[in-house]
Write a protein that holds these residues in place. Structure first.
Motif, PDB file in Angstrom:
ATOM      1  N   LEU B  89     -57.937-127.118 -37.314  1.00  0.00           N
ATOM      2  CA  LEU B  89     -58.058-125.723 -37.739  1.00  0.00           C
ATOM      3  C   LEU B  89     -58.099-124.827 -36.509  1.00  0.00           C
ATOM      4  O   LEU B  89     -58.285-125.296 -35.389  1.00  0.00           O
ATOM      5  CB  LEU B  89     -59.335-125.542 -38.557  1.00  0.00           C
ATOM      6  N   PHE B  90     -57.956-123.516 -36.722  1.00  0.00           N
ATOM      7  CA  PHE B  90     -58.133-122.548 -35.648  1.00  0.00           C
ATOM      8  C   PHE B  90     -59.612-122.135 -35.684  1.00  0.00           C
ATOM      9  O   PHE B  90     -59.995-121.184 -36.377  1.00  0.00           O
ATOM     10  CB  PHE B  90     -57.199-121.359 -35.833  1.00  0.00           C
ATOM     11  N   ALA B  92     -61.964-120.673 -33.900  1.00  0.00           N
ATOM     12  CA  ALA B  92     -62.565-119.382 -33.567  1.00  0.00           C
ATOM     13  C   ALA B  92     -62.203-118.315 -34.597  1.00  0.00           C
ATOM     14  O   ALA B  92     -62.832-117.264 -34.663  1.00  0.00           O
ATOM     15  CB  ALA B  92     -62.116-118.938 -32.178  1.00  0.00           C
ATOM     16  N   MET B  93     -61.179-118.589 -35.397  1.00  0.00           N
ATOM     17  CA  MET B  93     -60.735-117.593 -36.380  1.00  0.00           C
ATOM     18  C   MET B  93     -61.513-117.797 -37.682  1.00  0.00           C
ATOM     19  O   MET B  93     -62.044-118.867 -37.942  1.00  0.00           O
ATOM     20  CB  MET B  93     -59.226-117.733 -36.608  1.00  0.00           C
ATOM     21  N   THR B  94     -61.533-116.750 -38.506  1.00  0.00           N
ATOM     22  CA  THR B  94     -62.263-116.874 -39.758  1.00  0.00           C
ATOM     23  C   THR B  94     -61.459-117.737 -40.740  1.00  0.00           C
ATOM     24  O   THR B  94     -60.278-118.010 -40.521  1.00  0.00           O
ATOM     25  CB  THR B  94     -62.516-115.501 -40.417  1.00  0.00           C
ATOM     26  N   LEU B  96     -60.482-116.877 -43.671  1.00  0.00           N
ATOM     27  CA  LEU B  96     -59.381-116.074 -44.226  1.00  0.00           C
ATOM     28  C   LEU B  96     -58.233-115.951 -43.221  1.00  0.00           C
ATOM     29  O   LEU B  96     -57.059-116.041 -43.586  1.00  0.00           O
ATOM     30  CB  LEU B  96     -59.909-114.685 -44.615  1.00  0.00           C
ATOM     31  N   GLU B  97     -58.571-115.765 -41.939  1.00  0.00           N
ATOM     32  CA  GLU B  97     -57.522-115.643 -40.920  1.00  0.00           C
ATOM     33  C   GLU B  97     -56.740-116.953 -40.766  1.00  0.00           C
ATOM     34  O   GLU B  97     -55.544-116.929 -40.473  1.00  0.00           O
ATOM     35  CB  GLU B  97     -58.130-115.227 -39.576  1.00  0.00           C
TER      36      GLU B  97
END
Lengths: 283, 258
Positions: B89-90, B92-94, B96-97
């Motif tokens: 996953l990314f 640091a991003m939320t 939803l992001e």
């Protein structure tokens, strides 16, 4: 400008160099941010700045072009070099791009030193101070706004995704190579613009203004400020520009100060002074 | 109708043959599974299909079009989405992001429209956020939308990977060991989630170790052993195939009738 009150006018004249540095360093910090935000490390910002500065000075001094024509033309030179270096270096990842861009800076310094048309070790002087202060800050504001808007779109999401996990970003359909090249070109253009503005605000440029030392200083803007939003590196640049002025007695220690800031920031503030992270969507 | 066709697909690593001349046709619609012992080449096969690894030989066609030479991002834009065995996953991003990042290839607002904040761009972003929220609702993560992905539990992170892959409404969804590390209740939820995804028209190809999970869910099973395809057919036939039993399944447990 007549609209400026007399006290501000005095202040600007007394501290003109500092005020110019604030704006120019702010632009350089954004140039650094462009590559860092996409997960790359480039140390070529000073080299790109130098290319913009020398190109603009030559266009003014030798070709006799007016400042308004010089300003939009001069970033094209660093962008051209970024394209040249970008092709091979973007196949490199991580630390290798940093090393390749350090190499570019050192090669260019040797070229400036040895080409008579570029003034050699003496540099180029007598550049008309035709860059108005307001223009420097207007361009900084426009660049900030642009980064802000792009950061809250699919472009900002793609860049952060690349930084977080390049393989997963590819699997999302993000054209990682195109984004890398685009951010390097944008970064070169901004640094070139900063170079042209500073050359036309200080009347003299020399080969040692764009070597390894300023490259590290530009990196320290972003390390101190952070990369959570475009505001952070600009804040870092402002602090690192003003701090040596406040500590005038220790001006010789500026390099030491930059080094200490980098070490402290990495150790204690890995996300920078302004750790706040901007939202990556516009709705 | 065939959605994905592999012909003679191979991948060699310095003398090791990870995938050896595999032929496979995945029909549009349904759940299709690739199973096999550890090191059989299942994940390499997925990396070949999604374009993260280049084949040493053979071809890959999506919906009749040869995609063998296309890079991973181009294949994703054609509708091949995937999850990863070791979740990527990314962080640091939320949440939803992350789902919005999965929609990247579906967004087309121009650079200028974004810079100027034109209505066209704002409308597209609003639609994208709505679609991303739908994808999160599909996996039951809509209430975690504004949290950082890094804080999710293991099971939630697996579900977010599926939501991120589904946000762009792919034609083919590759799930790399989706049930790994899930508890029995989560595995049941996952099976019904996969059925919902297939109902909505996305074809699912999955690599899995949990044989019970695979057999209950899949329309077809492909068995790999040492990089070679040793079986392709229905789950029921796979259970009865002597080569599959020898390589992977093992003999059935002795029942009362035995």
């Amino acid at each position: 400008m007549s609209a400026v009150p007399p006290w501000l006018d005095d202040l600007l004249w007394t501290y003109r160099n500092v005020v110019v540095s604030l704006g120019v360093n702010g632009l350089l910090a954004l140039s650094m941010y462009a590559v860092l935000a996409a997960g790359q490390l480039s140390l070529g910002q000073a080299a790109f700045m130098g290319l913009g500065a020398y190109a603009s000075a030559l266009l003014t001094l030798r070709a006799g072009l007016p400042f308004w024509a010089v300003l939009p033309l001069s970033p094209l030179v660093p962008v051209g070099f970024a394209l040249l270096v970008g092709g091979p270096t973007l196949r490199l990842s991580g630390i290798y791009l940093a090393i390749a861009t350090i190499g570019l800076g050192e090669v260019l310094r040797a070229v400036y030193l040895n080409l008579d048309v570029l003034g050699g070790a003496l540099g180029l002087s007598g550049i008309p101070e035709s860059a108005p202060l307001w223009l420097i800050f207007a361009l900084l504001a426009v660049a900030l706004l642009a980064f802000w808007r792009l950061g809250r779109s699919r472009i900002g999401r793609a860049m952060e995704a690349m930084r977080e996990d390049e393989t997963a970003a590819l699997a999302m359909g993000i054209n990682v190579r195109r984004y890398r090249l685009a951010t390097l070109l944008a970064s070169a253009a901004l640094a070139g613009l900063a170079g042209a503005l500073s050359a036309h605000a200080t009347d003299f440029i020399g080969p040692n203004d764009y070597g390894f030392e300023p490259a590290v200083a530009i990196l320290s803007f972003a390390l101190l400020g952070g990369v959570g939003s475009p505001l952070a590196p600009v804040l870092g640049a402002f602090l690192l520009t003003l701090l040596p002025e406040a500590l005038r007695g220790f001006a010789d220690l500026r390099l030491v100060l930059n080094g200490v800031v980098i070490v402290l920031a990495v150790l204690f503030l890995p996300r920078g002074l302004l750790a706040w992270r901007m939202r990556r969507r516009a709705a | 109708m065939t959605l994905l066709a592999l012909r003679g697909l191979s991948r060699h690593y310095a003398g090791v043959i990870a995938v050896d001349r595999v032929d496979l046709e995945v029909p549009a619609r349904g759940v299709h599974a690739v199973i096999g012992p550890n090191g059989a080449g299942k994940t390499t096969l997925f990396n070949l299909i999604s374009g993260l690894v280049a084949p040493s030989g053979g071809t890959i066609a999506l919906d009749g079009a040869d995609v063998t030479r296309l890079p991973a991002d181009a294949r994703a834009r054609l509708g091949i989405a995937r999850t990863f065995q070791n979740i990527r996953l990314f962080g640091a991003m939320t949440v939803l992001e992350n789902a919005l990042a999965g929609l990247h290839a579906r967004l087309s607002a121009s650079f200028g429209a974004i810079l100027l904040g034109l209505p066209r761009f704002r409308r597209e972003e609003r639609n994208a956020v709505a679609r991303a929220r739908e994808a999160l609702a599909l996996v039951g993560l809509e209430r975690r939308a504004e949290e950082r992905a890094a804080v999710l539990s293991y099971g939630e992170a697996r579900r977010l990977e599926i939501a991120r892959a589904m946000a762009g409404a792919p034609r083919l969804l590759l799930l790399d060991e989706p049930a790994a590390g899930l508890n029995p209740a989560e595995t049941v939820t996952l099976a019904s989630l996969i059925r919902v995804i297939v109902e909505a028209g996305t074809t699912v190809l999955l690599v899995e170790h949990d044989v019970k999970f695979v057999m209950g869910l899949s329309d077809s099973v492909c068995v790999l052993n040492f990089g070679r395809r040793i079986f392709h057919g229905t789950p029921a036939d796979a259970r009865a195939d002597p080569e599959v039993i020898a390589a992977y399944l093992g003999p059935p447990p002795a029942g009362p009738a035995a």
